[in-house]
Write a protein that holds these residues in place. Sequence first.
Motif, short mmCIF file in Angstrom:
data_model
loop_
_atom_site.label_atom_id
_atom_site.label_comp_id
_atom_site.label_asym_id
_atom_site.label_seq_id
_atom_site.Cartn_x
_atom_site.Cartn_y
_atom_site.Cartn_z
N GLY A 70 26.81 -14.92 -2.64
CA GLY A 70 26.08 -16.12 -3.01
C GLY A 70 25.66 -16.10 -4.47
O GLY A 70 25.90 -15.12 -5.18
N THR A 71 25.02 -17.17 -4.89
CA THR A 71 24.48 -17.19 -6.25
C THR A 71 23.50 -16.03 -6.38
O THR A 71 22.75 -15.72 -5.45
CB THR A 71 23.76 -18.52 -6.54
OG1 THR A 71 22.79 -18.75 -5.52
CG2 THR A 71 24.74 -19.69 -6.55
N GLY A 72 23.54 -15.38 -7.52
CA GLY A 72 22.68 -14.21 -7.71
C GLY A 72 23.38 -12.90 -7.36
O GLY A 72 22.81 -11.84 -7.57
N HIS A 73 24.59 -13.01 -6.80
CA HIS A 73 25.32 -11.78 -6.47
C HIS A 73 26.27 -11.37 -7.59
O HIS A 73 26.80 -12.22 -8.32
CB HIS A 73 26.11 -11.97 -5.16
CG HIS A 73 25.28 -11.77 -3.94
ND1 HIS A 73 25.49 -12.44 -2.76
CD2 HIS A 73 24.23 -10.94 -3.70
CE1 HIS A 73 24.60 -12.04 -1.85
NE2 HIS A 73 23.82 -11.15 -2.41
N TYR A 74 26.51 -10.07 -7.65
CA TYR A 74 27.38 -9.46 -8.66
C TYR A 74 28.41 -8.59 -7.96
O TYR A 74 28.17 -8.12 -6.85
CB TYR A 74 26.56 -8.58 -9.61
CG TYR A 74 25.65 -9.36 -10.52
CD1 TYR A 74 25.91 -9.46 -11.88
CD2 TYR A 74 24.52 -10.01 -10.02
CE1 TYR A 74 25.08 -10.19 -12.72
CE2 TYR A 74 23.68 -10.74 -10.86
CZ TYR A 74 23.97 -10.83 -12.21
OH TYR A 74 23.16 -11.55 -13.04
N LEU A 75 29.54 -8.39 -8.64
CA LEU A 75 30.59 -7.51 -8.12
C LEU A 75 30.70 -6.28 -9.00
O LEU A 75 30.72 -6.40 -10.23
CB LEU A 75 31.94 -8.24 -8.12
CG LEU A 75 33.16 -7.36 -7.81
CD1 LEU A 75 33.13 -6.88 -6.36
CD2 LEU A 75 34.46 -8.10 -8.11
N ASN A 76 30.77 -5.14 -8.36
CA ASN A 76 31.04 -3.91 -9.09
C ASN A 76 32.12 -3.15 -8.34
O ASN A 76 32.21 -3.23 -7.12
CB ASN A 76 29.77 -3.05 -9.18
CG ASN A 76 29.66 -2.37 -10.53
OD1 ASN A 76 30.64 -1.82 -11.03
ND2 ASN A 76 28.48 -2.42 -11.10
N PHE A 77 32.95 -2.42 -9.06
CA PHE A 77 33.95 -1.59 -8.40
C PHE A 77 34.39 -0.48 -9.37
O PHE A 77 34.11 -0.54 -10.57
CB PHE A 77 35.17 -2.40 -7.94
CG PHE A 77 35.91 -3.12 -9.03
CD1 PHE A 77 35.56 -4.40 -9.39
CD2 PHE A 77 36.98 -2.51 -9.69
CE1 PHE A 77 36.25 -5.07 -10.41
CE2 PHE A 77 37.66 -3.16 -10.70
CZ PHE A 77 37.29 -4.45 -11.06
N ALA A 78 35.05 0.51 -8.81
CA ALA A 78 35.54 1.63 -9.62
C ALA A 78 36.79 2.18 -8.98
O ALA A 78 36.86 2.32 -7.75
CB ALA A 78 34.48 2.72 -9.73
N ILE A 96 29.63 -7.76 -12.46
CA ILE A 96 30.10 -9.06 -12.95
C ILE A 96 29.45 -10.15 -12.10
O ILE A 96 29.57 -10.14 -10.87
CB ILE A 96 31.63 -9.17 -12.81
CG1 ILE A 96 32.33 -8.10 -13.66
CG2 ILE A 96 32.12 -10.57 -13.19
CD1 ILE A 96 33.83 -7.98 -13.38
N ALA A 97 28.75 -11.09 -12.75
CA ALA A 97 28.13 -12.19 -12.01
C ALA A 97 29.21 -13.03 -11.33
O ALA A 97 30.21 -13.40 -11.95
CB ALA A 97 27.31 -13.07 -12.96
N LEU A 98 29.02 -13.31 -10.04
CA LEU A 98 30.05 -14.04 -9.28
C LEU A 98 29.88 -15.55 -9.36
O LEU A 98 30.76 -16.29 -8.91
CB LEU A 98 30.03 -13.57 -7.82
CG LEU A 98 30.57 -12.14 -7.67
CD1 LEU A 98 30.17 -11.55 -6.32
CD2 LEU A 98 32.09 -12.13 -7.84
N ALA A 208 21.18 -8.79 -9.18
CA ALA A 208 20.96 -8.55 -10.61
C ALA A 208 20.14 -7.29 -10.83
O ALA A 208 19.33 -6.90 -9.97
CB ALA A 208 20.23 -9.75 -11.22
N ASP A 209 20.36 -6.67 -11.97
CA ASP A 209 19.59 -5.49 -12.38
C ASP A 209 19.75 -4.32 -11.42
O ASP A 209 18.84 -3.52 -11.25
CB ASP A 209 18.10 -5.83 -12.54
CG ASP A 209 17.89 -6.96 -13.54
OD1 ASP A 209 18.57 -6.95 -14.57
OD2 ASP A 209 17.05 -7.85 -13.27
N GLN A 210 20.90 -4.26 -10.78
CA GLN A 210 21.20 -3.10 -9.93
C GLN A 210 22.42 -2.38 -10.49
O GLN A 210 23.29 -3.01 -11.09
CB GLN A 210 21.47 -3.53 -8.48
CG GLN A 210 20.24 -4.06 -7.77
CD GLN A 210 20.51 -4.32 -6.30
OE1 GLN A 210 21.57 -4.79 -5.92
NE2 GLN A 210 19.53 -4.00 -5.46
N TYR A 211 22.45 -1.08 -10.27
CA TYR A 211 23.51 -0.23 -10.82
C TYR A 211 24.06 0.62 -9.68
O TYR A 211 23.76 1.81 -9.58
CB TYR A 211 22.93 0.64 -11.94
CG TYR A 211 22.24 -0.20 -12.99
CD1 TYR A 211 22.95 -0.73 -14.06
CD2 TYR A 211 20.88 -0.53 -12.86
CE1 TYR A 211 22.33 -1.54 -14.99
CE2 TYR A 211 20.24 -1.33 -13.79
CZ TYR A 211 20.97 -1.83 -14.86
OH TYR A 211 20.35 -2.63 -15.78
#
Length: 419
Positions: A70-78, A96-98, A208-211
């Motif tokens: 949803g809005t406010g979600h980000y994608l991370n991968f490695a 990356i903001a979705l 947001a603001d998560q690692y």
Amino acid sequence: MRNSILTTLLASTALFSSCDNNENNTPETLPVTSFTVTIENAFTPKEFYTTGNTGLIKPGESESFSFNAGTGHYLNFATMFVQSNDLFYGPDDSGIALYDADGNAITGDLTSELYLWDAGTEMNEEPGIGVNQPPRQSDANTGITENGTVKLISQVNDGFTYPALQDVIQVEIAHNGGTQFTVTINNISNNASLATPFAPGNWVVHSADQYPIFKRNEASSIGLEGLAEDGATATLTASLEENSGLVSPFAPGAYNVGTENLVFNLNGTASSALEALAEDGDPSGFENHFTTPDQGSAPAPIFPSQTYSFTFDATDGQYLSLATMLVQSNDWFIGGDAINLFPNGQALNGDITSQLLLFDGGTEEDEYAGAGTNQAPRQSGPNTGTTETGSVIEETSPSSNVPNIENMIRISITSNASE
Ligand SMILES: [Ca+2]
Ligand SMILES: [Ca+2]
Ligand SMILES: [Ca+2]
Ligand SMILES: [Ca+2]
């Protein structure tokens, strides 16, 4: 005033008559029992929304994965650059903001948002040559320990030359409609200066603001070390899976005690009061509410481990009905539909979670829980969403991320001695 006097009279009459002889009881002299109901948010707190894995992607191959966000979600991968000691491809640490600032899902080529990272856990050797790199090393976790931090390879002065990122990896994202996305990782390194497989990797959708995978210039986790040195994802997978999932508050709700359910009418059309409760967590259209968490002093939703409680008097033959919105939904609520307060003539006591069900109010079309644009945490205002002209039904096939009832909510009831 007259009502409370009457109640007191009935109560005292009941007390006397029950002392005398139960068989003399008439409906007017039934014992009054005081009940306290406690509703607890039983969700397990989670840091991230959803997660998954990618497999080995050889030169010339591609792999796709799909998820809802949803809005406010980000994608991370490695994913590991296999012809290296501890290098991996992925976006910046914060993901990356979705959705863009206007709330539109992003689509297209994400390659420009990717970097080649050094996990800082194993000393770099010449790419494609080093004896401690996976194609050549004698075993996993073999090489000289680096004791460094996660850095952009462009900021590591190891003296080696790496193939241009855009010649090795290309990543695209498609929006499938609604809240669903598909990401495709293409290994295009066949024609690069050095061809390399990508090892099994991890992806995660977060806020947001998560690692969730690493933080730039900080030491790598054990999980990332495994991914970056050997494509060994078990540790990172376990950690991401444990920390990902739907978490929802429950909203202020309503209840009634009597011979029938006045909160909702199963298989009937929702009242406007129920619509407001189920879509927006607003129980003001009902006579009896629970609105202020036991842990607070003002009306608010309850978050994991927080509770609402309320107290009422009832007599044999009466039932408890209640409803509280599952906030991360369009019009779903957890409800009790005429719970018998005196099963077998005994006042109900204990955990009654098994008597609750998940219902769909039938007033707003459903989106994926925790992602939908028209769900309470994300919608632009109350009563926003596509109208559904349905009935109140049990929701037996919610989105796949919705836990079982007992992993969302716990309700207990305590009956006190007759007054
Ligand atoms: Ca290194
Ligand atoms: Ca190694
Ligand atoms: Ca619905
Ligand atoms: Ca809505």
